[in-house]
Each structure stands twice: as structure tokens, then as C-alpha cells.
Enzyme design. Structure first.
Site, PDB file in Angstrom:
ATOM      1  N   LYS A  22       0.835  -1.195   0.000  1.00  6.02           N
ATOM      2  CA  LYS A  22       0.000   0.000   0.000  1.00  6.02           C
ATOM      3  C   LYS A  22       0.873   1.250   0.000  1.00  6.02           C
ATOM      4  O   LYS A  22       0.656   2.172  -0.784  1.00  6.02           O
ATOM      5  CB  LYS A  22      -0.909  -0.022   1.238  1.00  6.02           C
ATOM      6  CG  LYS A  22      -2.080   0.917   1.155  1.00  6.02           C
ATOM      7  CD  LYS A  22      -2.945   0.823   2.412  1.00  6.02           C
ATOM      8  CE  LYS A  22      -3.703  -0.483   2.502  1.00  6.02           C
ATOM      9  NZ  LYS A  22      -4.328  -0.705   3.807  1.00  6.02           N
ATOM     10  N   GLY A 100      -8.258  -6.588   4.487  1.00  4.09           N
ATOM     11  CA  GLY A 100      -9.083  -6.515   5.688  1.00  4.09           C
ATOM     12  C   GLY A 100      -8.575  -7.332   6.866  1.00  4.09           C
ATOM     13  O   GLY A 100      -9.247  -7.417   7.879  1.00  4.09           O
ATOM     14  N   MET A 102      -5.744  -6.885   8.641  1.00  6.67           N
ATOM     15  CA  MET A 102      -5.101  -6.094   9.696  1.00  6.67           C
ATOM     16  C   MET A 102      -5.926  -4.830   9.922  1.00  6.67           C
ATOM     17  O   MET A 102      -6.952  -4.643   9.304  1.00  6.67           O
ATOM     18  CB  MET A 102      -3.670  -5.778   9.298  1.00  6.67           C
ATOM     19  CG  MET A 102      -2.802  -7.040   9.228  1.00  6.67           C
ATOM     20  SD  MET A 102      -1.091  -6.685   8.858  1.00  6.67           S
ATOM     21  CE  MET A 102      -1.172  -6.100   7.182  1.00  6.67           C
ATOM     22  N   SER A 769      14.987 -42.520 -13.825  1.00  4.84           N
ATOM     23  CA  SER A 769      13.719 -41.840 -13.579  1.00  4.84           C
ATOM     24  C   SER A 769      13.535 -41.759 -12.068  1.00  4.84           C
ATOM     25  O   SER A 769      13.529 -42.783 -11.383  1.00  4.84           O
ATOM     26  CB  SER A 769      12.561 -42.593 -14.229  1.00  4.84           C
ATOM     27  OG  SER A 769      11.347 -41.931 -13.956  1.00  4.84           O
ATOM     28  N   TYR A 857      12.964 -34.376 -18.177  1.00  2.59           N
ATOM     29  CA  TYR A 857      11.506 -34.316 -18.294  1.00  2.59           C
ATOM     30  C   TYR A 857      10.852 -34.674 -16.965  1.00  2.59           C
ATOM     31  O   TYR A 857      11.474 -35.278 -16.096  1.00  2.59           O
ATOM     32  CB  TYR A 857      10.987 -35.255 -19.404  1.00  2.59           C
ATOM     33  CG  TYR A 857      11.142 -36.730 -19.090  1.00  2.59           C
ATOM     34  CD1 TYR A 857      10.137 -37.418 -18.392  1.00  2.59           C
ATOM     35  CD2 TYR A 857      12.277 -37.438 -19.475  1.00  2.59           C
ATOM     36  CE1 TYR A 857      10.277 -38.760 -18.084  1.00  2.59           C
ATOM     37  CE2 TYR A 857      12.424 -38.769 -19.177  1.00  2.59           C
ATOM     38  CZ  TYR A 857      11.427 -39.435 -18.481  1.00  2.59           C
ATOM     39  OH  TYR A 857      11.558 -40.753 -18.161  1.00  2.59           O
TER      40      TYR A 857
HETATM   41  P1  ADP Z   1      -7.518  -2.331   3.827  1.00  2.00           P
HETATM   42  O1  ADP Z   1      -6.089  -2.633   3.679  1.00  2.00           O
HETATM   43  O2  ADP Z   1      -8.235  -3.276   4.694  1.00  2.00           O
HETATM   44  O3  ADP Z   1      -8.172  -2.078   2.506  1.00  2.00           O
HETATM   45  P2  ADP Z   1      -7.290   0.497   4.143  1.00  2.00           P
HETATM   46  O4  ADP Z   1      -6.064   0.945   4.816  1.00  2.00           O
HETATM   47  O5  ADP Z   1      -7.261   0.547   2.671  1.00  2.00           O
HETATM   48  O6  ADP Z   1      -7.634  -0.954   4.638  1.00  2.00           O
HETATM   49  O7  ADP Z   1      -8.443   1.391   4.731  1.00  2.00           O
HETATM   50  C1  ADP Z   1      -9.765   1.013   4.849  1.00  2.00           C
HETATM   51  C2  ADP Z   1     -10.676   2.045   4.223  1.00  2.00           C
HETATM   52  O8  ADP Z   1     -10.476   3.343   4.750  1.00  2.00           O
HETATM   53  C3  ADP Z   1     -10.452   2.156   2.748  1.00  2.00           C
HETATM   54  O9  ADP Z   1     -11.687   2.002   2.095  1.00  2.00           O
HETATM   55  C4  ADP Z   1      -9.891   3.508   2.528  1.00  2.00           C
HETATM   56  O10 ADP Z   1     -10.366   4.041   1.342  1.00  2.00           O
HETATM   57  C5  ADP Z   1     -10.367   4.299   3.739  1.00  2.00           C
HETATM   58  N1  ADP Z   1      -9.363   5.301   4.091  1.00  2.00           N
HETATM   59  C6  ADP Z   1      -8.124   5.054   4.497  1.00  2.00           C
HETATM   60  N2  ADP Z   1      -7.421   6.206   4.658  1.00  2.00           N
HETATM   61  C7  ADP Z   1      -8.267   7.202   4.349  1.00  2.00           C
HETATM   62  C8  ADP Z   1      -8.117   8.628   4.283  1.00  2.00           C
HETATM   63  N3  ADP Z   1      -6.958   9.218   4.564  1.00  2.00           N
HETATM   64  N4  ADP Z   1      -9.183   9.339   3.920  1.00  2.00           N
HETATM   65  C9  ADP Z   1     -10.339   8.717   3.616  1.00  2.00           C
HETATM   66  N5  ADP Z   1     -10.540   7.410   3.639  1.00  2.00           N
HETATM   67  C10 ADP Z   1      -9.506   6.624   3.993  1.00  2.00           C
HETATM   68 MG    MG Z   2      -7.791  -0.839   1.180  1.00  3.10          MG
END
Ligand code: ADP
Ligand code: MG
Ligand code: MG
Length: 886
Positions: A22, A100, A102, A769, A857
Site C-alpha cells: 500500500k 481486511g 489487519m 527416472s 523431463y
Molecule cells: P484495507 O487494507 O483493509 O483495505 P485500508 O487501509 O485501505 O484498509 O483502509 C480502509 C478504508 O479506509 C479504505 O476504504 C480507505 O479508502 C479508507 N481510508 C483510508 N485512509 C483514508 C483517508 N486518509 N481518507 C479517507 N478514507 C480513507
Molecule cells: Mg484498502
């Protein structure tokens, strides 16, 4: 001092190890000039340090403060300031996506003071209180372990009191009361007030994201997906943008192509006036991107052009998370997106057509496991009843099983089950792993259920919204389906049927069988194209394990270039067993020779069939391998029969003779007993009969104008002397058969001693083999039948091995023997041909090893042949741009 924090502008997409997927991708988008809220990433190294010591690494908090100041300057706001607060999110994100699994905490910086500032500045009191209640809920749950239901109960009570159905309909005042109630819940559970200091909130959140790496569901997910446990997660801190800021705001997810079919064109879901998880949780019904185009054409156009740029940059399907705040589009996440096996093939083909990747790269975009999935059978819809309902086809496959309504029941079930839920959340993971298929009544292709099921290659239909799901039954169209009732779920069409619908072969298999042509079918065309290329670049050949003409024929249609293992003992079963019995019971040479003479023509006919099916290609025939008593009735059965006859005063007759023979031949460890070459040397004439049958069958094929290429393989050789003796006997038989082609003679390498003395053995073998099943048993010193059920589960859990060594070659031990034998064998005999005929020959990871070890093979079951061909091609093409969509 080590550096633990990177501003988004300092990273890029290739820093996944350090910044997590990410973080690296947020950095990449920032670099591309896309509108990403400012922020920074705390590295995975900091997380590892935290997990090791249990406290924040020295200097980390100072570094965070310093980067936070930079964000404050850019946003011209101060974290949690009462008049106009900066709010931030604290987001997990490891090297590999774990959707989802963590924690992510939004709206950090809100407190009793700043909530008013936010309300004033945004002119939206409702929104401010809604954000605050979300923060208390998230921080309370993740940092302080307040059970989520306790908050849910309060929210539900507020809805009831207000007489509304959706949270979105609660007013500012009502939400303020919810905040009050939440604080009480918080205090009751923790004995303290909700933390008001913004920086304390931030640091608590960072710690809880670190700790969430080891949350139970995250550990389970990693085990399932084979993600190493020692990587740690990065933490992304970024300025909040607000999708819950009224009708001109919203949040969405999108894919640059359809992740289910691979079809070109953006695909996504958008939810108005919502934040974060709302859209993927499947709580409210979403709108499509086309509908977004109707309400906010400017953001829509921007989004499409960004998606195009991302595809060009990543040269692959991307998925994204975005938020629109008051008509301004913000990018919150992107990554190379997960996809179904069919989509993987179709997209790889498309990207080649588009000139984005080469065919070599395309091979790296698909896997043998995905091809295996495409070969699974599907429902025979002509035999299906009218569907109960049709939902969103989220992850393809044909699943039949008994309905269960909770994950614990699914995980505990012994038979096949279908997990039926309104929606799933990460706590459902154990049940999702255990279930054959997943059915939900809410959410679309981007819901939690859909995303996780696709990742696992599990059948899933979601958003079947006319299902009314209760505790232990669901009703649909006036029908009720209860726990334990069998249903059939079609993840390709989205249809759900009562009862077990019969299945039929997949189109990919029918294409291999020659029943379908690929023209006009995007999936079959892509499969054909990639397999053709794999064959073209592969160094490793692919043969099949086949004992009969029909099996060999299928293997050939599936692309095998020979039979690598024909097990002749399979020709001694059924009504021929009686002949083997005569051989075993023979009293003297004459009787034995008569028994062998009766077997000869039957064996010969089998070989003629096989040579016909594999005309012009090598057919490796293994001389009889198992202990002879396997052809007699079991000891217990005979003992009982004889005892019964005795008790009744009858003459046990033939049974008594058989029992005596079985007792005589009884072995404590048959796997290590009188079998293979040992048997050939002890029972006169047995191997000679088989060699004669092979030679005569080949001669008959030559006479009929065929091109038979038999090879004779001696099992279980441990000493070169054994092979020398069998060869001498075979040579004397071959000399007496007219018209047979030259027949090569080689040996299996399946006893560790054979691998170690391969140099000597190679002097008398035309080929090796590797019988990796026996080689694994004997190297580890365990018998497969005894150990797999007894303690492999425990061993996998303890981490003694990551996968069963019978499924994936143990490269460190057994693999070393293979390497050694190849090297020593080749040194002694440069023309030596080497192959693998154990089950590992069809396993993707093992195939890669065999390629690297220089084996010529692999041989596997006919159905695995296309998978092995693909993997052989993948092993040969260097991973120029490996796309890891995990
Ligand atoms: P996951 O890895 O489970 O997808 P995310 O870190 O992407 O979790 O966050 C969960 C949700 O929160 C996502 O849908 C993301 O778009 C939203 N989100 C995270 N950071 C922000 C932010 N700075 N502003 C608005 N929404 C956010
Ligand atoms: Mg996400
Ligand atoms: Mg063996």
C-alpha cells in the site's frame, strides 16, 4: 540511526519490502502527480522491531512527529486543532495484500474540542459527529479491545429511537448522543476516558496496527496464502479526506478490467455519502461506475483517465480505492489486482495484444494452479432445476454442499459445506477456508466475501439479495432451506440451486480433448496461446503416467510427449489376478512357467495398445514393483474364512493354501520388503516374461507399420549389481525376439543408496527416472500411508515443513539427492536421460526445482500434463517483470 519513516514523495512502487504494497503504491501515485492526500509510511523494519521488543523502536516517534509537521504544513492544519483540525488515517499494509486482515483506523485527531471545529469548518455538524463516533468505535475496538457489538448495540438503539433504518438517516443531534453513549461504553470497558490528546491517539493507533500483524485472522490468512510470518506490516499515516461529507461526496473501489472475466473496461462500485469500509462491507447497496458518470461526470472522467495511466504504469490490471469529497477526486490506494484464473489468462493475452508485455512476461502472469482451476468441472445446466435465486457471480466454480450459517460450523464440518452469510467479515476466514463455496445476500464483486474467495480460488456468489437469511435457515421465493440441506452454488453464473446439480467437464478440458476450438473464445484462445508459448520455450519435457491405451491417448491430446511411467502391476488386476495367484502358489518350475505363459499374451496385448496410442513417442514401462502378496486376499480375510470353515467342520480347501502362502510372505514393513528388482531377482522368469511381452508387442507394432519406442525401467534398484543382472537377463530375452526395435533399459532412482551411487549405476543405465514418492518416504524414513493422517497436520502447524513433502518436493533433502544423482550420473554417462515420475512431476513448485536441477523431463497424471507444460515454460522464462498479485 536507522530511518523508519518515508514521506510518500520519497518512495516508489518497487519498495514493497520496506514500505509494504500500500505504501509503495501510494508513493508511486504521489510521484505520478495524482491527487493523493499527503502522508508518510513507517517501514516494515519498524514493525519487526516493535514485534521483537514489544515497544516502539527508539527514535520512531520523533521521526513520526517530524513527518507529521510536514503534512500539517502542506494541509495548513494542525492535528486535532480545536478550530480546524487535521485528521489522519493510520493504515496497515504489508508486502503482500491481506485484504481486511489487519487494522486501519480513520479520523484520528477528533476529540471533544475538534469535533466542533470540524463541524464549523465543514458546515456539516452531522458529518463531524458521525466521524467522531467512528473514531471511538475503531480505536476502542482495536487498541482497547472493546467488543464491537457493544457499539453496534448503541447504534441500533439510536436508529430505533429515531425511527430510521439506516445510519445515514441519523441527525447530528442523534449522532452526538451516540458519541455520548459510545464514550460510556468505552469507559465501562476500559475504566478510563476516551483519549483526547491527538498525538496519543496517533501513537496508540500506530502500535495497534503493528500488533495487528499477529492478529489471529492475519496469521491464518498468511498460512493459507503461504505468506511468510516474519515480514511485518508497514503503517501509512495520511491526511483524511471525507467521502461522508454529503451527496457530492462518496467512496468507491474500481478495477481497470473485470476481475472475474478479464473483460476490458473499468468496473467498480461507488457509495454516496460514505467512508472507508462502507463500500466493501456490503452494508448498503452501491451504484456502478456508469451511475457515477451520471451524477458526477467530471470525477468519473478523471477516474477513467487515472485508471488508464495506472494500467500503463503497472502494465497489469489494477484495483483502486478512491474517495470524492465535495466533487474532488482523491486516490487512496492502488495495487495490481487479484483476479480469477480465467481473468488471469484472458488479461495476460490482452496485454500481449496491447503491446504492454511480451509472451515471456505473459507466462509469468499465470500459474499452473490457475490452469488447474480452469480444468475443474462445472454444473451441467441442462440437468439443473430452476434456480432458487441468482446473485452476483463473484468467484467461479461449481460447489455442492450442505448449508451452514456460521463460520465455526463450517470449520468444524466433516463433509462439504456451503457457508451462507448476509455478508462476511475477516472473522469468517476459518469458515471460508473450510467451505466448498460461499453465498452471501449482500455486497457486490468487491465485497469482502468476493475478494477473499477469489484470492483463495473458492466458489462464491454474493449479493443474492432476495435471500432472507435467518439463524439456521434462509427463505427465498417461498422456499425454506435449513442447516444441513444441500445446495449447489455456481460462481460462474451466480445461480444457486436446491439439491446437488450434476457437474460436467470444463470448456478448457473439452478444448484439450479436441471437442472445442478456441476461435472466438477469449479464454480458450488465451490458454492455447500461452501453452503454445510455454512449449516453445520450455527446456523440461512433459510425459505422462499412463497404464492403458485410453489414458495414454488422453495424455497425448493434453500435450504429453511420451509415457514416463507405465505401472505394469495394474495389468495384473481384475480377472487376471487368478493367474498371478497361480504364479505365487506354483509348485515347481513347470507350474510357474505355465502361469507365466498364460500372463504373457495378456501383457503383450496391453503394450500393443499403449504403443499404438503413443506411436513415435517414448513409452517407459516399469517392471513389476509391488510385493506379490498384494495380489492375494488380505491375511485377516483369509484367516476369518479358514476359521469359519473349520468351525463348521468344512474343508477350507484353496483358502488354506492361500493362507499358508500369505503367512509365508507376510512382511512387517512391506514398503521395505521383497518388491521391485528384488522380486525380479528372486522369482525366476517374472521379469523375463515382462521383457518378452514388451519386445513382442513392439515387434508386432513394427510389423503393422508403427513406430513403437519402448523403454524398460527397473524399479527399486539400490546397487548397480542388481541392474547388471536384470540387464543381462533382458538382453538374453531380447536377443530371441525378431523384429523388435532397440529397447533402452534404465532404472528408477528411488532408494537413497541409488542416488548416492548414481555414478556406478549410470554406467549400466540408459536413463534414470526419479521415483520421488518412494525417494521421499525412504529419505525421511516414513511411510506415507501411516504418517499423512497420523501427524502431518501437526507437523504443518509446528512448521517442521511448510507443505507436505509428498505434495511439494522437499528440495533441501530429497532434492539434494536428485541433484546429486543427476550430477554423478551425467559425469559417468553424458548421454544419460533423466526424468521424474513421482507425483511431484505435476506440482508447480517442484517442477521449477526439476528445471533448475537440469532434469530432462517430468511425468505426471494425464490431467496434470497441461499444468506441467505451463510450469515448464514458466520455469524457462526468466522472471523479467514478475507481477505479484497476491
Ligand atoms: P484495507 O487494507 O483493509 O483495505 P485500508 O487501509 O485501505 O484498509 O483502509 C480502509 C478504508 O479506509 C479504505 O476504504 C480507505 O479508502 C479508507 N481510508 C483510508 N485512509 C483514508 C483517508 N486518509 N481518507 C479517507 N478514507 C480513507
Ligand atoms: Mg484498502
Ligand atoms: Mg516406487
Amino acid at each position: 540511526m536507522s530511518r523508519y519513516v518515508y514521506d510518500f514523495i520519497d518512495g516508489d512502487k518497487d519498495l514493497k519490502d520496506l514500505l509494504g504494497g500500500k505504501g509503495a503504491n501510494l508513493a508511486e501515485m504521489t510521484r505520478m502527480g495524482l491527487s493523493v492526500p499527503p502522508g508518510f509510511t513507517i517501514t516494515t523494519a519498524a514493525c519487526r522491531e516493535y514485534l521483537r521488543t514489544g515497544s516502539m523502536p527508539v527514535g520512531l516517534l520523533d521521526e513520526v512527529e517530524q513527518h507529521l509537521r510536514a503534512v500539517q504544513v502542506r494541509m495548513d492544519k494542525i492535528l486535532g486543532a480545536p478550530d480546524d483540525p487535521l485528521l489522519v488515517s493510520v493504515r496497515s499494509g504489508g508486502k503482500f495484500s491481506m485484504p481486511g486482515m489487519m487494522e486501519t483506523i480513520l479520523d484520528i485527531g477528533l476529540n471533544d474540542g475538534s469535533v466542533a471545529g470540524l463541524a464549523r469548518r465543514s458546515g456539516d455538524e452531522r458529518f463531524a459527529w458521525d466521524s467522531y463516533r467512528r473514531l471511538i468505535q475503531m480505536l476502542g475496538r482495536t487498541v482497547f479491545g472493546v467488543p464491537g457489538e457493544q457499539f453496534e448495540v448503541e447504534l441500533a438503539a439510536a436508529r430505533t429511537a429515531a425511527g430510521v433504518r439506516s445510519d445515514a438517516d441519523l441527525s447530528a443531534v442523534q449522532l452526538r448522543d451516540v458519541v455520548g453513549a459510545y464514550k460510556k461504553v468505552f469507559h465501562a470497558h476500559t475504566g478510563r476516558d476516551f483519549p483526547q490528546a491527538p498525538h496519543e491517539q496517533l501513537f496508540l493507533a500506530i502500535g495497534s496496527v503493528f500488533a495487528s500483524w499477529n492478529a489471529e485472522r492475519a496469521v491464518l490468512y498468511r498460512r493459507q496464502e503461504r505468506i511468510p510470518h516474519d515480514l511485518g506490516t508497514a503503517v501509512n499515516v495520511m491526511a483524511m479526506v471525507f467521502g461522508n461529507h454529503g451527496a457530492d461526496s462518496g467512496t468507491g473501489v474500481a478495477f481497470t478490467r473485470d476481475p472475474a472475466t478479464g473483460r476490458r473496461g473499468a468496473y467498480g462500485d461507488y457509495l454516496r455519502n460514505a467512508q472507508g469500509e462502507d463500500v466493501v462491507a456490503g452494508i448498503r447497496n452501491t451504484m456502478s461506475l456508469d451511475e457515477l458518470a451520471g451524477i458526477d461526470p467530471r470525477s468519473y472522467r478523471q477516474l477513467l483517465s487515472i485508471m488508464e495511466r495506472l494500467e500503463q504504469r503497472y502494465r497489469d490490471l489494477c484495483d483502486i480505492e478512491f474517495t470524492i469529497e465535495d466533487g474532488k477526486l482523491w486516490m487512496l490506494q492502488t495495487r495490481v489486482g487479484k483476479r480469477t484464473p480465467a481473468a488471469a489468462f484472458v488479461i495476460a493475452g490482452q496485454l500481449v495484444d496491447e503491446g504492454a508485455i511480451t509472451l515471456d512476461e505473459a507466462l509469468q502472469r499465470v500459474t499452473g494452479e490457475q490452469l488447474a482451476h480452469l480444468m475443474f468441472p462445472s454444473f451441467d445446466t441442462t440437468a439443473a432445476p430452476a434456480p432458487l435465486t441468482t446473485g452476483v457471480p463473484a468467484s467461479p466454480g461449481a460447489a455442492v454442499g450442505a448449508v451452514v450459517f456460521d463460520s465455526a460450523a463450517a470449520a468444524a464440518a466433516t463433509g462439504p459445506v456451503i457457508l451462507v452469510r448476509r455478508e462476511t467479515n475477516p472473522d469468517d476466514l476459518p469458515g471460508m477456508i473450510a467451505a466448498r463455496g460461499i453465498l452471501t445476500s449482500r455486497g457486490g464483486k468487491t465485497s469482502h466475501a468476493a475478494v477473499v474467495a477469489r484470492g483463495m480460488g473458492k466458489t462464491c456468489v454474493c449479493g443474492a439479495d432476495d435471500l432472507d437469511i435467518g439463524e439456521d435457515s434462509f427463505t427465498v421465493g417461498g422456499r425454506t432451506v435449513k442447516t444441513g440441506d444441500v445446495i449447489s452454488v455456481d460462481g460462474t453464473s451466480g445461480r444457486v440451486y436446491a439439491g446437488a446439480v450434476p457437474v460436467h467437464p470444463s470448456p478448457v478440458v473439452r478444448y484439450f480433448e479436441g471437442e472445442l476450438t478456441p476461435a472466438g473464445d477469449p479464454l480458450l484462445s488465451a490458454v492455447q496461446r500461452l501453452l503454445t508459448h510455454a512449449d516453445h520455450v520450455a527446456r523440461l519435457g512433459v510425459h505422462a503416467n499412463a497404464d492403458t491405451g485410453p489414458d495414454a491417448g488422453r495424455a497425448r491430446r493434453f500435450g504429453a510427449t511420451g509415457v514416463g511411467l507405465c505401472r505394469t502391476e495394474h495389468m495384473f488386476l481384475g480377472d487376471r489376478r487368478i493367474l498371478v495367484e497361480r504364479l505365487i502358489l506354483a509348485d515347481g518350475d513347470t507350474e510357474r512357467e505355465a502361469a507365466l505363459a498364460a500372463l504373457l499374451p495378456l501383457q503383450r496385448a496391453d503394450f500393443v495398445d499403449l504403443f499404438t496410442a503413443m506411436d513415435g513417442l517414448p513409452v517407459t514401462i516399469r517392471l513389476i514393483d509391488p510385493p506379490l502378496h498384494e495380489f492375494l486376499p488380505p491375511l485377516e480375510e483369509l484367516t476369518a474364512r479358514v476359521a469359519r470353515a473349520d468351525a463348521l467342520g468344512d474343508d477350507p480347501g484353496h483358502d488354506a493354501t492361500l493362507l499358508a502362502a500369505v503367512r509365508r510372505m507376510h512382511e512387517a514393513n512391506p514398503m521395505l520388503g521383497l518388491r521391485g528388482v528384488r522380486l525380479g531377482l528372486v522369482v525366476p522368469g517374472l521379469f523375463a516374461m515382462q521383457v518378452r511381452a514388451i519386445a513382442e508387442a513392439a515387434a508386432a507394432r513394427v510389423a503393422a507399420g508403427g513406430d513403437p519406442r519402448p523403454e524398460i525401467m527397473v524399479p527399486l534398484v539400490g546397487a548397480v549389481q542388481e541392474l547388471e543382472m536384470v540387464r543381462a537377463e533382458a538382453a538374453s530375452v531380447l536377443a530371441t525376439v525378431d523384429g523388435a526395435p532397440p529397447i533402452r533399459i534404465g532404472t528408477m532412482i528411488e532408494v537413497p543408496r541409488a542416488a548416492l551411487t548414481a555414478g556406478q549405476i549410470a554406467g549400466h543405465a540408459d536413463f534414470f527416472s526419479f521415483g520421488t514418492n518412494d525417494l521421499t518416504q525412504m529419505t525421511w524414513g516414513f511411510s506415507r500411508d501411516d504418517v499423512e493422517g497420523a501427524f502431518f497436520g501437526k507437523y504443518l502447524e509446528l512448521g517442521v515443513f511448510a507443505a507436505s513433502p509428498f505434495e511439494t518436493l522437499d528440495t533441501g533433502g530429497v532434492g539434494e539427492l536428485v541433484r546429486t544423482a543427476v550430477e554423478r550420473g551425467r559425469a559417468a554417462h553424458p548421454e544419460l536421460v533423466t526424468g521424474v515420475c513421482g507425483e511431484h512431476g505435476g506440482d508447480p513448485a517442484s517442477i521449477r526445482f526439476f528445471h533448475d536441477a537440469g532434469v530432462d523431463y517430468v511425468s505426471c497424471s494425464p490431467f496434470r500434463v497441461p499444468i506441467a507444460r505451463l510450469e515448464a515454460g514458466r520455469a524457462a522464462t526468466t522472471a523479467a517483470a514478475v507481477s505479484d498479485s497476491r
